[in-house]
Design a protein around this motif. Structure first.
Motif, short mmCIF file in Angstrom:
data_model
loop_
_atom_site.label_atom_id
_atom_site.label_comp_id
_atom_site.label_asym_id
_atom_site.label_seq_id
_atom_site.Cartn_x
_atom_site.Cartn_y
_atom_site.Cartn_z
N CYS A 21 -26.16 -54.73 7.76
CA CYS A 21 -27.14 -53.95 7.92
C CYS A 21 -27.28 -53.43 9.37
CB CYS A 21 -28.42 -54.75 7.49
SG CYS A 21 -30.07 -54.10 7.92
N GLU A 22 -27.43 -52.24 9.64
CA GLU A 22 -27.47 -51.86 10.92
C GLU A 22 -28.62 -51.68 11.57
OE1 GLU A 22 -25.36 -48.04 11.24
OE2 GLU A 22 -26.26 -47.61 13.38
N ALA A 23 -30.06 -51.55 10.85
CA ALA A 23 -31.24 -51.15 11.21
C ALA A 23 -32.24 -51.75 10.26
CB ALA A 23 -31.66 -49.79 11.60
N TYR A 24 -33.17 -52.54 10.88
CA TYR A 24 -34.45 -52.95 10.05
C TYR A 24 -35.61 -52.52 10.83
CZ TYR A 24 -37.93 -56.27 8.29
OH TYR A 24 -39.01 -56.46 7.82
N PHE A 25 -36.58 -52.04 10.04
CA PHE A 25 -37.93 -51.47 10.28
C PHE A 25 -38.95 -52.17 9.44
CE2 PHE A 25 -34.72 -48.19 11.36
CZ PHE A 25 -35.05 -47.92 12.61
N GLY A 26 -39.87 -52.84 9.95
CA GLY A 26 -40.95 -53.69 8.99
C GLY A 26 -42.14 -53.97 9.79
N ALA A 40 -35.74 -60.07 13.99
CA ALA A 40 -36.41 -59.78 15.15
C ALA A 40 -35.60 -60.56 16.41
CB ALA A 40 -37.77 -60.43 15.38
N LYS A 41 -35.04 -61.63 15.86
CA LYS A 41 -34.20 -62.51 16.89
C LYS A 41 -32.52 -62.10 16.85
CE LYS A 41 -32.83 -67.43 17.81
NZ LYS A 41 -31.67 -67.40 17.32
N ARG A 42 -32.05 -62.08 15.53
CA ARG A 42 -30.64 -61.82 15.04
C ARG A 42 -30.25 -60.33 15.38
NH1 ARG A 42 -26.55 -64.08 14.50
NH2 ARG A 42 -26.00 -63.84 12.50
N MET A 43 -30.86 -59.34 15.19
CA MET A 43 -30.41 -57.99 15.22
C MET A 43 -30.00 -57.56 16.76
SD MET A 43 -30.10 -56.66 12.17
CE MET A 43 -30.37 -55.00 11.78
N PRO A 44 -30.99 -57.85 17.59
CA PRO A 44 -30.75 -57.45 18.93
C PRO A 44 -29.63 -58.36 19.44
CG PRO A 44 -32.93 -58.04 18.72
CD PRO A 44 -32.50 -58.41 17.58
N GLU A 45 -29.46 -59.40 19.18
CA GLU A 45 -28.45 -60.26 19.45
C GLU A 45 -26.81 -59.72 19.14
OE1 GLU A 45 -29.92 -65.06 18.80
OE2 GLU A 45 -28.30 -64.10 17.65
N LEU A 46 -26.90 -59.12 18.07
CA LEU A 46 -25.66 -58.25 17.79
C LEU A 46 -25.73 -56.93 18.07
CD1 LEU A 46 -25.88 -59.84 13.93
CD2 LEU A 46 -24.10 -60.48 15.78
N GLY A 47 -26.63 -56.31 18.65
CA GLY A 47 -26.69 -55.21 19.38
C GLY A 47 -26.99 -54.02 17.98
N ARG A 48 -27.78 -54.42 17.03
CA ARG A 48 -28.27 -53.59 16.11
C ARG A 48 -29.73 -53.35 16.18
NH1 ARG A 48 -25.34 -56.71 10.86
NH2 ARG A 48 -23.54 -57.22 11.92
#
Lengths: 356, 84, 271
Positions: A21-26, A40-48
């Protein structure tokens, strides 16, 4: 990878990440907020991309935008939030862009409560937005299944350029059980040919729209959309059966209701009551044909749902009018007890035996 | 010889006259004939030779249907520009 | 004859040559617009396309069209484009830009779309300092649905849903979008221009250019509010409508720069 103890919402969020999953909006809403928090924590860690929108209305339109760009994108919400998203859901369906929605259902109508229910079966399978369409709706009964269906959701969304809903009740979102996560998939950076990326040397512009002025173009588009839905109905029906081979009485249930029903079936079998469980995994497309086949030799069905009776209409349509279809369940956020199901099945079995 | 010249895409023109209003030379008129859309397109009164190629008509045009050319003395041009 | 005199006389006999001074911008599509004669939507489209051409952005640009008269705007630009739900263009643009940070994303929205149903989306997009550009068309009326009152309708202005003129005691006051959004820290550029005559059109184009430059420099949210006309629903000839815009809209909506971040001011001085 080994099994670990995972909370449903967290498992879903992590499974989405591992599905690339590349992007999440919620937008936060109980009982699904842990999905948003984990991402919120994981996606920025992975540059997503992770973004908390100002509302579900904005969130769904951000999903729409990212989906137009061909990114693997998702959102999650719960019943009242899904109601707010319906406008965007309809636009996404008409625009034929892939997007994944997780609906962790709570009690309704209105603000209702935050207890687990299945009271939005009709909403997700039938009225997900204005116009003639259905999302693909997947209903996991365990956390492991939720993890597995998460990757499938993205694959189906992209295969058919459609919406995929993972619909679960708050209990599966909130509980913990051992499950195994799949290995990490990297984000796929190349974009599909139809995606909005800027022309970048293409000899034509790409347009994503849900506007078809005039009766003829809209009729034509709807015919195409219906053909796609028919293809999905032909290829993507999924269900699970427990002890259906010799059953004289079948319980139909999904999600948490199916887990409780499973316990009841096992106990009733010890009493030699020939009961089985039919569990739809795809709520749309609904396994109508298979249920119809079973109705050829099973005279009685019991639909167990955590609502006032919604899936029962699909069951009735599938099995026809010659067999009994009974209902057990209630809206308001109460999970049925195995004993309640057992009592109901015993009553039904007594009636069947009396007739025989 | 006029200093400027415009070319009007008559099928694109809707006869709104915003170009006429903008023209400082007053050399634009609506045609008596209709285009395929049913509008009377604008045309340049060429015999007056008063168009200066100032491009104000094009700047005012909502339908981007005016192309503007201007006569420029050749000596002022950089060699690279003569290709135009 | 001296050498100098000879050169002069030779120059005189050189014929003047014809130079192309204005042509239809390449970022516009060949489609004819459906806009009414004299509607300034066409001017706004043209200016955006000219700026995209000049900044070399045609291959990178993504348009998000609104619901309103400009609902088909994606047919008129030769750039990638999406059609948003009513008022949601800034949210959709956010999604597009976040996953395509190298593209140039702009919304094109009218006053009903942006100032009424979509006010939350545009404010929060500005609050986030989203690197997108908004072109906001303010013509003080709902065009597509046939001339109803907009949030930007001027007090006393007659529309089909304010038949006795907008009564501020009942329906409140016009929304000053450029001023409103200028108060948000995420906004890099918020200005108001007008399309009522050629001088102002040229100024409007400069503002549109600066707004796109703000996006290219990743300075945050940029918006250009363009005072526009609606001859059909105002019930006037196109030329009268421009006069009405000048005489009635500018006093209500003063033209000017409501927010220009320092980085853009510096650039302007260097030019």
């Amino acid at each position: 990878m080994a099994k670990e103890l995972l909370k449903g919402n967290v498992a879903i969020a992590e499974a989405a990440i591992r599905a690339g999953c590349e992007a999440y909006f919620g937008y936060p809403i109980t009982p699904q907020t842990e999905i948003l928090e984990h991402l919120a924590k994981r996606m920025p860690e992975l540059g997503r991309v992770f973004l908390q929108a100002e509302s579900e209305v904005a969130a769904v339109n951000m999903v729409y935008g990212a989906a137009c760009a061909g990114a693997r994108v998702m959102t999650s919400s719960s019943s009242p939030g899904i109601s707010l998203m319906q406008e965007g859901i309809s636009y996404i369906a008409s625009s034929e862009v892939p997007a994944v929605f997780v609906d962790v259902m709570r009690g309704g109508p209105g603000l209702g409560n935050i207890q687990p229910t299945q009271s939005d079966y009709n909403q997700v399978t039938k009225t997900a937005g204005h116009g003639d369409f259905h999302p693909i709706v997947l209903a996991p009964a365990t956390i492991q299944e939720a993890i597995d269906l998460m990757a499938l959701s993205f694959d189906l969304a992209e295969k058919y350029r459609t919406l995929v809903f993972m619909a679960l009740d708050g209990a599966i979102g909130q509980m913990m059980e051992p499950a195994e996560l799949p290995p990490m998939q990297e984000v796929r950076r190349e974009r599909p040919s139809w995606a909005l990326t800027g022309k970048q040397g293409r000899d034509h512009k790409n347009i994503v729209t849900s506007l078809y002025l005039g009766a003829e173009p809209l009729t034509k588009f709807n015919a195409k959309l219906q053909a796609k839905l028919a293809e999905i109905e032909a290829n993507e029906i999924r269900y699970d059966e427990l002890l259906t081979d010799d059953a004289q009485l079948l319980i139909t249930a999904y999600g948490t209701a199916a887990r409780v029903a499973q316990t009841a079936v096992k106990r009733l079998r010890q009493e030699n009551i020939p009961v089985g469980l039919f569990r739809p995994i795809t709520l749309w497309p609904f396994p109508t044909e298979r249920l119809g086949q079973l109705a050829g030799r099973v005279p009685a069905f019991l639909s167990v749902e955590m609502n006032a009776g919604q899936m029962i209409h699909d069951v009735r349509e599938a099995v026809g009018r010659t067999v009994t279809v009974d209902f057990l369940g209630q809206p308001g956020g109460v999970i049925p007890l195995p004993e309640e199901i057992e009592d109901k099945v015993r009553q039904m079995w007594l009636k069947l035996e009396a007739v025989a | 010889m006029a200093k400027g010249r415009i070319v009007i895409d008559v099928e694109r023109c809707k006869g709104c006259e915003l170009c006429r209003d903008a023209c400082p030379q007053d050399v634009l008129m609506l045609s008596d004939k209709f285009n395929n859309k049913g509008y009377r397109p604008v045309f340049l009164l060429e015999h007056d030779n008063e168009c200066t190629g100032c491009a104000l008509c094009a700047i005012a045009c909502p339908d981007a249907c005016i192309t503007v050319y201007r006569q420029v003395p050749q000596r002022r041009l950089h060699p690279a520009q003569t290709a135009v | 004859m001296t050498a100098l005199a000879f050169q002069r006389s030779e120059k005189k006999i050189l014929k003047p040559i014809e130079k192309l001074v204005y042509e239809r911008p390449h970022s516009l599509d060949e489609n004819h617009t459906h806009y009414c004669p004299g509607c300034t939507h066409g001017i706004a489209h043209r200016l955006i396309a000219e700026v995209l051409d000049e900044l070399g952005l045609q291959e990178k640009a993504i348009l998000v069209a609104p619901v309103g008269c400009a609902v088909l705007a994606y047919n008129y630009f030769d750039v990638d484009g999406a059609e948003a739900a009513h008022g949601r263009a800034p949210a959709m643009a956010t999604g597009l830009k976040r996953v395509n940070p190298d593209s140039v994303v702009f919304t094109y929205q009218g006053d009903g779309d942006l100032a009424s149903i979509g006010i939350a989306e545009v404010i929060h997009t500005a609050v986030r300092g989203e690197n997108i550009t908004v072109i906001f068309i303010n013509n003080a009326i709902y065009g597509m649905t046939g001339g109803q009152m907009a949030p930007t309708t001027i007090p006393g202005q007659v529309t089909t849903s304010s038949p006795n003129g907008r009564d501020t005691a009942q329906t409140g006051y016009p929304m000053q979008i450029a001023e409103l959004l200028s108060g948000l820290p995420g906004t890099a550029y918020s200005v108001r221009r007008s399309l009522h005559d050629t001088r102002h059109i040229i100024q409007a184009k400069k503002a549109i250019r600066t707004a796109f430059e703000a996006q290219l420099q990743e300075l945050g949210f940029s918006i250009v509010e363009l005072l526009s006309s609606c001859p059909t629903n105002w019930g006037m000839t196109p030329i009268k409508a421009l006069d009405w815009a000048r005489d009635n809209m500018i006093p209500q909506y003063p033209l000017g720069d409501y927010k220009v971040v320092d980085e853009l001011k510096k650039k302007r001085r260097n030019r």
